[in-house]
Motif scaffolding. Sequence first.
Motif, PDB file in Angstrom:
ATOM      1  N   ARG A  24      -6.552  -7.936   2.376  1.00 20.77           N
ATOM      2  CA  ARG A  24      -5.741  -7.407   3.471  1.00 20.77           C
ATOM      3  C   ARG A  24      -5.952  -5.897   3.609  1.00 20.77           C
ATOM      4  NH1 ARG A  24      -2.384 -11.474   1.577  1.00 20.77           N
ATOM      5  NH2 ARG A  24      -1.198 -10.147   0.159  1.00 20.77           N
ATOM      6  N   ARG A  25      -6.087  -5.190   2.496  1.00 20.86           N
ATOM      7  CA  ARG A  25      -6.360  -3.748   2.525  1.00 20.86           C
ATOM      8  C   ARG A  25      -7.732  -3.493   3.150  1.00 20.86           C
ATOM      9  NH1 ARG A  25      -6.411   0.881   3.403  1.00 20.86           N
ATOM     10  NH2 ARG A  25      -6.743   2.556   1.937  1.00 20.86           N
ATOM     11  N   TYR A  26      -8.705  -4.311   2.785  1.00 17.27           N
ATOM     12  CA  TYR A  26     -10.046  -4.189   3.365  1.00 17.27           C
ATOM     13  C   TYR A  26      -9.999  -4.457   4.874  1.00 17.27           C
ATOM     14  CZ  TYR A  26     -12.592  -4.077  -1.126  1.00 17.27           C
ATOM     15  OH  TYR A  26     -13.107  -3.732  -2.354  1.00 17.27           O
ATOM     16  N   ALA A  27      -9.181  -5.427   5.282  1.00 16.95           N
ATOM     17  CA  ALA A  27      -9.079  -5.769   6.710  1.00 16.95           C
ATOM     18  C   ALA A  27      -8.501  -4.600   7.503  1.00 16.95           C
ATOM     19  CB  ALA A  27      -8.215  -7.009   6.899  1.00 16.95           C
ATOM     20  N   ALA A  28      -7.489  -3.948   6.944  1.00 16.80           N
ATOM     21  CA  ALA A  28      -6.893  -2.794   7.626  1.00 16.80           C
ATOM     22  C   ALA A  28      -7.935  -1.682   7.775  1.00 16.80           C
ATOM     23  CB  ALA A  28      -5.670  -2.296   6.852  1.00 16.80           C
ATOM     24  N   ALA A  29      -8.731  -1.466   6.722  1.00 11.71           N
ATOM     25  CA  ALA A  29      -9.787  -0.449   6.787  1.00 11.71           C
ATOM     26  C   ALA A  29     -10.844  -0.848   7.808  1.00 11.71           C
ATOM     27  CB  ALA A  29     -10.420  -0.266   5.405  1.00 11.71           C
TER      28      ALA A  29
END
Length: 182
Positions: A24-29
């Motif tokens: 999810r953190r990667y998706a936001a980035a």
Amino acid sequence: MTADEAWTAGQVSQRLGVKAGMVRRYAAALESVTGLALKVDPVRGRLYPLAAVELLEGTRAHLLTHPGLSVEAAMRAVTGESEGSEAHPVRLPGVLSSREELAELLREALAPALAPILAELTSSRAQVEELRRELSAAREEIGETRGQLARLEVTTHAALLAVTTDEQPTGLRGLFIRLLGR
């Protein structure tokens, strides 16, 4: 998975070897750096196209070789984005990022099917234009014929003898003349 299928966060987490929260953190980035909006399924959550998964893989590999970088910085390094640049769509293979790209893709896909239709339309337009010229010529000819008929009618009326009742014989002699047509 094929290139056309969308991956769930769980599948991406298994492929990258990280927890789902990190995905999810990667998706936001991914969304902030590339400007790409991932589709969201009400049941499965965010869906990742293969091109996005491959970009996340490259980002993950960059993070492993450059400890201390943020996910955004690693993604910028992988995509070639500079730190201060504003987010704009990155061209990911197989992912359309604008309506213009979709319109161009449709034009390219439909061009072979539309070519014969456009050729027929052009031919039909030429035929319609020829028919309009013929119709215009026919209308002019009809107008000329009407004028000739009007002149002929006037001439015919003038050529007819005026028949008066004084000249017509009456009685048996008049009957014979009318019967014989003299």
